[in-house]
Design a protein around this motif. Structure first.
Motif, PDB file in Angstrom:
ATOM      1  N   SER A  44       0.794  -1.140   0.139  1.00 53.61           N
ATOM      2  CA  SER A  44      -0.093  -0.095  -0.043  1.00 53.61           C
ATOM      3  C   SER A  44       0.889   1.223  -0.045  1.00 53.61           C
ATOM      4  CB  SER A  44      -0.939  -0.043   1.024  1.00 53.61           C
ATOM      5  OG  SER A  44      -0.327   0.495   2.309  1.00 53.61           O
ATOM      6  N   ARG A  45       2.250   1.056   0.561  1.00 57.13           N
ATOM      7  CA  ARG A  45       2.971   2.453   0.594  1.00 57.13           C
ATOM      8  C   ARG A  45       3.307   2.608  -1.005  1.00 57.13           C
ATOM      9  NH1 ARG A  45       3.964   7.071   1.066  1.00 57.13           N
ATOM     10  NH2 ARG A  45       2.590   6.643   2.875  1.00 57.13           N
ATOM     11  N   LYS A  46       3.651   1.665  -1.844  1.00 61.61           N
ATOM     12  CA  LYS A  46       4.056   1.602  -3.197  1.00 61.61           C
ATOM     13  C   LYS A  46       2.966   2.036  -3.746  1.00 61.61           C
ATOM     14  CE  LYS A  46       7.323  -2.375  -3.856  1.00 61.61           C
ATOM     15  NZ  LYS A  46       7.185  -3.604  -4.259  1.00 61.61           N
ATOM     16  N   PHE A  47       1.732   1.688  -3.594  1.00 58.37           N
ATOM     17  CA  PHE A  47       0.509   2.217  -4.132  1.00 58.37           C
ATOM     18  C   PHE A  47       0.464   3.785  -4.034  1.00 58.37           C
ATOM     19  CE2 PHE A  47      -3.930   3.126  -3.517  1.00 58.37           C
ATOM     20  CZ  PHE A  47      -4.305   3.386  -4.855  1.00 58.37           C
ATOM     21  N   LYS A  48       0.532   4.129  -2.865  1.00 57.96           N
ATOM     22  CA  LYS A  48       0.390   5.544  -2.540  1.00 57.96           C
ATOM     23  C   LYS A  48       1.426   6.390  -3.195  1.00 57.96           C
ATOM     24  CE  LYS A  48      -1.851   5.000   2.003  1.00 57.96           C
ATOM     25  NZ  LYS A  48      -1.667   5.071   3.449  1.00 57.96           N
ATOM     26  N   ASP A  49       2.588   6.028  -3.112  1.00 56.64           N
ATOM     27  CA  ASP A  49       3.574   6.702  -3.697  1.00 56.64           C
ATOM     28  C   ASP A  49       3.632   6.824  -5.170  1.00 56.64           C
ATOM     29  OD1 ASP A  49       5.037   6.793  -1.338  1.00 56.64           O
ATOM     30  OD2 ASP A  49       6.681   5.285  -1.824  1.00 56.64           O
ATOM     31  N   ALA A  50       3.155   5.623  -6.009  1.00 54.27           N
ATOM     32  CA  ALA A  50       2.648   5.814  -7.232  1.00 54.27           C
ATOM     33  C   ALA A  50       1.565   6.844  -7.519  1.00 54.27           C
ATOM     34  CB  ALA A  50       2.493   4.322  -7.943  1.00 54.27           C
ATOM     35  N   ALA A  51       0.611   6.816  -6.691  1.00 53.49           N
ATOM     36  CA  ALA A  51      -0.554   7.801  -6.898  1.00 53.49           C
ATOM     37  C   ALA A  51      -0.124   9.088  -6.721  1.00 53.49           C
ATOM     38  CB  ALA A  51      -1.713   7.222  -6.043  1.00 53.49           C
TER      39      ALA A  51
END
Lengths: 227, 227
Positions: free
Chosen positions: B5-12
């Motif tokens: 979810s960290r990766k998702f947030k960073d990408a978003a």
DNA sequence: CCATCATTCAATTGTTTACTTGAATAATGC
DNA sequence: GCATTATTCAAGTAAACAATTGAATGATGG
């Protein structure tokens, strides 16, 4: 074009660009998003945005220099908050533009959330309408302080961390719609997973309080409604 | 917090920041402001924003990469336009935040416009209301193409350059309110100066079509009303 | 097919920026 | 007064950026 009006324009657009620069770094946008949910200390912000404290402090000072956020010393802590509701409006505007126009955005959701809620049909507007009409039980899974700072009218507050303990507070038969901070926050996805395992009819609403307010709908503050 | 979810947030947030980066340079904001008045070629944009053509082209490509503007080859020329009305909304949001929160903004207006229109009482909302109510003759002094792309309902089009020639088309007795591209455009100031010298009762309205639309008010297109 | 013109590309410059690390400041409780 | 804790400051590094210059592309009209 006269020389003086050129200077005026340059100076004016440079000021507007100060706001633009403030929202040009991903981490600052994440901090702004968090601050739009409610005030926080530097440490809390650093932790929630996965930043070092020094780095978070630096970003916050940039946001403050652009007058988008305000800081207040509260004893040992410094509490940051958005300077104006319009700031949340700007963030919403940026996010919605990114989602509407950058195809990569949809790609990212698909990539990272595949095994989880991504397969769900996205009901967006329809779901919000049902929530607004009071046809479902609305569940706010954010930390209580954020719930208190503003929540969807009629929503029940059970922070994700307490959900398993307090699950009995929720109605078994009625459909439940869970929401959290917004589309980049995954707490509501986890909540729905928990609820469904226990046999509840639960759904995630991607929109958070920001989107709610962006539609011109009222938020409720403070009062903690009984489920 | 899980790793994915960290990766998702960073990408978003990185995607959202693409929009932010696009509006973080003063010259790009000026280009956007111009494009919100109507489509233009690279050369026209470069000239009007006081940029070299190569530099303007580069900025336009950055705006295009962020999907805020679109380009269409028309014979020898390339015509740029805003990709969506929401883009103008973003620009308005940035500008109004800068004006509301950055004290330097007021300072700049005072410094550069002192001898001219700056001494005028700013009537803002009241003036717009009178314009809307049709109590005054509204004069659009922008180039005709911009007038055609969208203007305040009932407004008369006389581009600044033709004002002296065509001044007879305007009513002597009725109050005149002149507007142009917005607060950083000084054409309406010049127009008011000309009009007053000839004995007209004229006033500048700082707001342009962007602000008009930001209030949810309708614009008129194409038709060129007789004065 | 060649000259012209609008636009883009490529290489270079000097600046700005994000992040790290380690030290400094300032409020609190013992 | 001294240790503790939250925040800020200062210095350094690598990457990103805006603007310049000159050459390349590609459409148009003779």
């Amino acid at each position: 074009m006269s020389n003086s009006s050129r200077k005026f324009k340059d100076a004016a657009y440079e000021q507007v660009a100060r706001i633009g620069k403030a929202v040009s770094a991903p981490k600052r946008l994440e901090l702004l998003d968090l601050l739009c949910q409610g005030p926080r200390t530097v440490e809390a912000l650093a932790q929630q945005a996965a930043l070092s404290v020094a780095n978070a402090s630096q970003h916050l000072q940039i946001l403050r220099a652009a007058r988008l956020v305000e800081a207040e010393k509260k004893g040992l802590y410094v509490e940051y908050r958005v300077a104006d509701e319009q700031v949340c409006g700007l963030f919403t505007s940026l996010r919605s533009l990114a989602e509407a126009r950058l195809t990569e955005m949809a790609q990212i959701t698909r990539t990272y959330l595949t095994e989880r809620a991504a397969m769900e049909p996205v009901e967006g507007d329809d779901l919000m309408r049902r929530v607004r009409a009071g046809e479902v039980t609305v569940l706010d899974v954010r930390p209580v302080e954020e719930y208190r700072a503003g929540h969807i009218p009629g929503a029940v507050s059970i922070p994700l961390a307490e959900l398993k303990k307090r699950i009995a507070e929720l109605p078994k038969r009625r459909a439940i719609v869970a929401y959290c901070r917004g589309p980049y926050c995954v707490m509501a996805i986890d909540a729905v997973e928990v609820l469904r395992k226990r046999g509840f009819r639960a759904q995630r609403m991607e929109q958070g309080v920001l989107d709610w307010r962006a539609r011109g709908w009222r938020l409720e503050k403070g009062t903690e409604a009984a489920p």
